[in-house]
Design a protein around this motif. Structure first.
Motif, short mmCIF file in Angstrom:
data_model
loop_
_atom_site.label_atom_id
_atom_site.label_comp_id
_atom_site.label_asym_id
_atom_site.label_seq_id
_atom_site.Cartn_x
_atom_site.Cartn_y
_atom_site.Cartn_z
N THR A 1 -46.07 6.44 -47.31
CA THR A 1 -44.96 6.19 -48.42
C THR A 1 -45.26 4.66 -48.72
OG1 THR A 1 -43.11 6.08 -47.69
CG2 THR A 1 -43.87 8.48 -48.56
N SER B 1 -46.27 7.87 -53.59
CA SER B 1 -47.57 7.16 -52.68
C SER B 1 -48.87 7.01 -53.81
CB SER B 1 -47.58 8.48 -51.67
OG SER B 1 -47.53 9.88 -52.16
N LEU C 1 -36.38 8.29 -41.59
CA LEU C 1 -37.48 9.07 -41.70
C LEU C 1 -38.72 8.44 -41.04
CD1 LEU C 1 -39.54 9.93 -43.90
CD2 LEU C 1 -39.15 8.01 -44.83
N MET D 1 -38.28 13.77 -41.73
CA MET D 1 -37.42 13.01 -41.90
C MET D 1 -36.58 13.77 -41.09
SD MET D 1 -34.68 12.74 -45.56
CE MET D 1 -36.21 12.24 -46.02
N VAL E 1 -39.20 4.19 -50.52
CA VAL E 1 -38.68 4.94 -49.95
C VAL E 1 -36.78 4.13 -50.62
CG1 VAL E 1 -37.45 6.37 -48.45
CG2 VAL E 1 -40.42 5.44 -48.33
N ARG E 2 -36.29 5.23 -50.94
CA ARG E 2 -34.77 4.53 -51.39
C ARG E 2 -33.81 6.14 -51.88
NH1 ARG E 2 -36.92 0.61 -50.57
NH2 ARG E 2 -36.46 -1.69 -51.55
N VAL F 1 -33.59 11.56 -51.60
CA VAL F 1 -34.72 10.54 -51.06
C VAL F 1 -35.43 10.75 -52.46
CG1 VAL F 1 -36.03 9.71 -48.90
CG2 VAL F 1 -33.47 10.61 -48.70
N TRP F 2 -36.09 9.30 -52.64
CA TRP F 2 -37.18 9.22 -53.45
C TRP F 2 -38.12 8.36 -52.94
CZ3 TRP F 2 -36.61 9.58 -59.62
CH2 TRP F 2 -36.05 9.96 -60.09
N THR F 3 -39.37 8.47 -53.09
CA THR F 3 -40.49 7.93 -52.52
C THR F 3 -41.68 8.52 -53.84
OG1 THR F 3 -41.78 10.55 -51.81
CG2 THR F 3 -40.01 9.04 -49.58
N HIS G 1 -37.73 4.24 -42.02
CA HIS G 1 -35.97 4.10 -42.89
C HIS G 1 -34.99 4.38 -41.93
CE1 HIS G 1 -39.55 3.38 -46.16
NE2 HIS G 1 -38.58 2.64 -46.16
N THR H 1 -41.76 15.69 -45.58
CA THR H 1 -42.19 14.38 -46.45
C THR H 1 -43.46 14.12 -47.01
OG1 THR H 1 -40.96 12.43 -45.25
CG2 THR H 1 -39.52 13.89 -46.45
N GLU I 1 -43.05 7.52 -40.92
CA GLU I 1 -44.23 7.07 -41.20
C GLU I 1 -45.16 8.03 -41.49
OE1 GLU I 1 -46.91 3.85 -40.14
OE2 GLU I 1 -47.13 5.02 -38.00
#
Length: 227
Positions: free
Chosen positions: A184, A198, A148, A154, A187-188, A194-196, A137, A180, A150
């Protein structure tokens, strides 16, 4: 006309001239791609998609033909184990609105970060191996850029006031790096957070040991911790 009919005309709109067909946009454009689209971004009338290549479309032309095509193989950076593919894209933050939608950042599966000028199609900046794994992302927030990977790293770039010229960021040097969650599912970037998520997408109702997804919220421009 009866009283009830008059009341119905007063309460409801006249549907005798209404169209029940779905709305149609003119000109309608269909854009096809021979490979799976990994990511896309839109700014004004420009649409950018990335897969094996970067393609930039001008939606005002109406011909569904890319105005710019960029192949990451042209950088001369190859890997013996993986084919070079683009996996993330976002328009770059700028210090002036006159150049809005001109520069874009592309991330690859090899961890490289590339900046492309959409007005000329030329590569303006490259950071080889800035990430150790696939860049999943790229986000833009005001005068900051975030990338970001995988494996849970970040990078935060900016702000423009400390690292900018008239065009925007002068180099791809991270302002800070945040750890982070890895692998995940979601991710937004919502506002400056930043919300993740998993883990499993749903919580099991029969097996209490199988919990639902783990949601973490990061503040990359603040304390940088997860909640």
């Amino acid at each position: 006309m009866s009283t009830s009919a008059k009341r119905a005309l007063d309460e409801y709109p006249d549907s005798s001239r209404a169209h029940r067909r779905a709305p149609d946009f003119v000109p309608r454009q269909f854009i096809t791609n021979h490979h799976n689209i990994h990511a896309y971004t839109v700014c004004g009338h420009r649409l950018c998609i990335v897969s094996h290549k970067l393609k930039v479309y001008d939606l005002t032309l109406g011909d569904a033909q890319p105005i710019i095509t960029f192949d990451p193989k042209s950088l001369g950076i190859e890997s013996r184990s993986k084919e070079h593919k683009l996996t993330a894209v976002s328009f770059r933050a700028l210090s002036t609105g006159m150049e809005e939608g001109r520069f874009i950042w592309c991330g690859s599966n090899l961890g490289h970060l590339v900046e492309v000028d959409t007005s000329s199609g030329k590569v303006t900046q490259v950071r080889v191996g800035i990430h150790s794994s696939t860049i999943t992302h790229i986000f833009r927030y005001r005068e900051y850029m975030l990338s970001l990977e995988e494996n849970g790293k970040m990078h935060v770039f900016g702000p423009l006031g400390d690292n900018a010229t008239e065009g925007g960021l002068t180099n791809m040097t991270p302002w800070r790096t945040i750890r982070t969650a890895e692998k995940t599912n979601f991710v937004r970037m919502l506002g400056d957070q930043v919300w993740t998520a998993s883990g499993p997408a749903t919580r099991s109702t029969t097996n209490p040991s199988l919990r639902g997804p783990t949601i973490r919220v990061y503040e990359p421009l603040g304390v940088g911790t997860a909640n």
